[in-house]
Design an enzyme around this catalytic site. Sequence first.
Site: not given
Ligand SMILES: Cc1cc2nc3c(=O)[nH]c(=O)nc-3n(C[C@H](O)[C@H](O)[C@H](O)COP(=O)(O)OP(=O)(O)OC[C@H]3O[C@@H](n4cnc5c(N)ncnc54)[C@H](O)[C@@H]3O)c2cc1C
Lengths: 365, 383
Positions: B132-133, B248
Amino acid sequence: MLQETAASFLADEGSIAKQLRHWRDTGCTDGYGTALWKQFGELGLTGICIPEAQGGLGLGSVEAALVLEEIGRNLTPSPFLTTAVAGARAIEGTAHAERWYPGILSGETVLALAVDESSRHAPEKTALAAERRGNGFVLNGQKQLVVHGNSADVILTIARTAGSPGEREGLTLFAVPKAAAEVESATLADSSKAAHITFSNVELDADAVVGEVDGGWAPLARALNAGRAGVSAELVGVAAGAWAMTVDYLKQRKQFGKLIGEFQALQHRAAHLYGEIEIARAAALKAAELLDSGGEKADLLVAVAKAKAASVSKLAVQEGVQMHGGIGMTDEHDIGLYMKREAVLGELFGDVYFHRARVAELSGY
Amino acid sequence: MAELDSFRSETRAWLEANCPPEMREPMRSESEACWGGRNWTFSSDAQRVWLERMVERGWTVPHWPKDYGGAGLSPAEAKVLKEEMARIGARNPLYSFGISMLGPALLKFGNDEQKKRFLPEIARGEIRWCQGYSEPGAGSDLAGLQTKAEDKGDHWLVNGQKVWTSYADKADWIFCLVRTSTESKQGGISFLLFDMQTPGVSTKPILLISGNSPFCETFFDDVKVPKNQVVGEVNRGWDVAKYLLGHEREMIAGMGLGGTGGTLGRMLKPDDPFLRAEIAAFDVDALAFAAMSERFFEMFKASEAHPASPSMMKYAGTELNKRRHELMMAAGGSDALEWDSDRSKGGKTPRDWLRTKANSIEGGTSEIQLNIVAKHILGLPGA
Ligand SMILES: Cc1cc2nc3c(=O)[nH]c(=O)nc-3n(C[C@H](O)[C@H](O)[C@H](O)COP(=O)(O)OP(=O)(O)OC[C@H]3O[C@@H](n4cnc5c(N)ncnc54)[C@H](O)[C@@H]3O)c2cc1C
Ligand SMILES: Cc1cc2nc3c(=O)[nH]c(=O)nc-3n(C[C@H](O)[C@H](O)[C@H](O)COP(=O)(O)OP(=O)(O)OC[C@H]3O[C@@H](n4cnc5c(N)ncnc54)[C@H](O)[C@@H]3O)c2cc1C
């Protein structure tokens, strides 16, 4: 004018919510709405490539490309490409034009083009056998993943009446009525429908031949060129649609207290993509122009357009999903639908590798 | 060396005798993976037997101490075990966020009581964990999380929402980042463990573009969590969270290896010369990456790797895995586009391809990995 009509019609009636998602989620067996196809007819769009003398608009590949780009942008499932573009071109100037154009014009008839017999596009390798019997022919063999093959009224089938696989001579194009063949329907990744078709002792009259016996390469090449130029334009639309959706998102989504569009890492890629899409669009239009004017480099530019549009579109959908982050992976969001459509269109009528090889061949190396 | 040789021959003999033949076949789909947990139903007897036998030897976590359910193997012995399993194509007996993510963090940051309580359960596959991150407003900007845990004297009271929680609906417990102070962004986060059956926890599945639904929105509404379930210090959970993310990322980077022996070209045997050239270029990169992986894992285990190097590996490995699946789609031609027929094994190729697109998003996006490399390894300003 035509572009504006097509753009507003498709943005409204052909939208993802109204068409793609609707037919997908209701499990429609055609994969598209027949009412929309009728509307295409009412607007005259189905007659874009049909000569004025035969009731069409008498326009050409350029105009078809404008419509197809809008179809691509909205991911509109429709038999426009198979029927109004590739199919109409295949039967152009033959007796079958008289027979099928009226149905196409009114948006009632759907044509499909049955070419490939393996998982890779290879029209020369056609092996499906058409043997003469009496006045007519008997077909034996199979075709794979014929787009709209399950809902088409007529399946334009390329078969071998002479020669052997690998040769362009000795092929004949047949107009096979839907009921004659065994059709197994298949759903593709983008929720569109295609068919595996088996012909076992399918008897056809001599008038099923489109054009000349043993001279099927000419109408096939016409249809494929139109189809390839068309699918290039549709791919440009897919790329443009995915790109626009992504740039929108870059302007809305906040992380680290900033709009993500403020990150240069994303700005440069969005800007790069913009340039690539413009280039792919130019290639697709150039290919269409050369087809319409009968330019000598038409074949080459068609191959260039398909290879470029497919690779640019692939980049656009991948960047689109990536820049959306987690939400881009969800079925609920539309960006993933662009990725699935690109996969199917990229393969249709020859993939990137096929067309790169064509470019090499046509350039003499 | 002689000792290692005899370890190898014993291991080989044991695996030969104990790994059921069905567990040496490649998995046909994600659903054939064994995840364990309270509610696990084994898909076959072989799957159950294989897990039990490996658990008994401590080989689900071979390098963990024996007290915690491991086998106390040295890195060299663990490597031999891995090689011998690969040699016969033995399946991983247990897929587990507990093993690949939480376990290492507990070993480093957990107190004695927590280690004794949780690690053996993890090793035996008795508890299935979820992570739960992420939250709707905190993805790449993970430290921006808002889920709140209030100190109520004898317990924490948790309220908020998580998103993209993989397998939340199937998990028994969650390791969860919560805000325990708003004074500083990274300094106010704590690392909390709790049972998903605690009143106030609910989950809602989300459908992915691949058509599968492995993750959820997770909601916390006045969830009471015992005080002793914080790992590490209160308000210092960010250190635990980052350490876990390193593991991870290491795990996700491993996907770049594709799990198969042999090259992609050998598997696909492309006849189109242009596609063949592209696949060969891929194989060059994949074999080079495999060499890097070996070196990296050794350096990582010996604590010689730069702490940010899992980011480089994760970036390279996941981009590679995406390319692998692009090429599998290309080589499959129109066969690879079929979504749901028997002949396409339920559309395995396109569904797997779509799933890999998440590799460069989950566990921190590729962009974030590159930012980390630029900042922490290259020392570039402002990155
Ligand atoms: C299949 C799947 C399984 C997952 N499982 C888990 C889980 O079990 N538990 C959990 O906690 N999370 C999980 N996640 C979440 C995952 O860690 C997040 O989706 C990820 O960290 C990206 O966050 P976001 O989706 O909010 O995208 P955003 O942060 O909104 O990013 C959108 C875009 O902007 C870019 N971006 C953002 N900030 C910057 C920056 N500073 N510089 C350049 N580019 C940037 C990103 O790279 C991306 O391309 C999962 C995601 C997926 C797709
Ligand atoms: C062959 C040659 C001929 C030239 N002729 C002329 C001429 O006739 N007249 C003239 O006036 N100048 C001329 N120039 C100079 C040229 O215009 C400059 O070299 C150029 O504008 C780059 O500036 P810089 O060298 O100071 O690099 P910098 O601006 O210091 O850039 C260094 C690097 O950082 C990158 N960078 C800088 N800012 C950003 C940003 N915001 N985002 C991302 N990346 C960034 C740059 O792309 C580059 O990779 C010439 C240069 C060359 C090589």
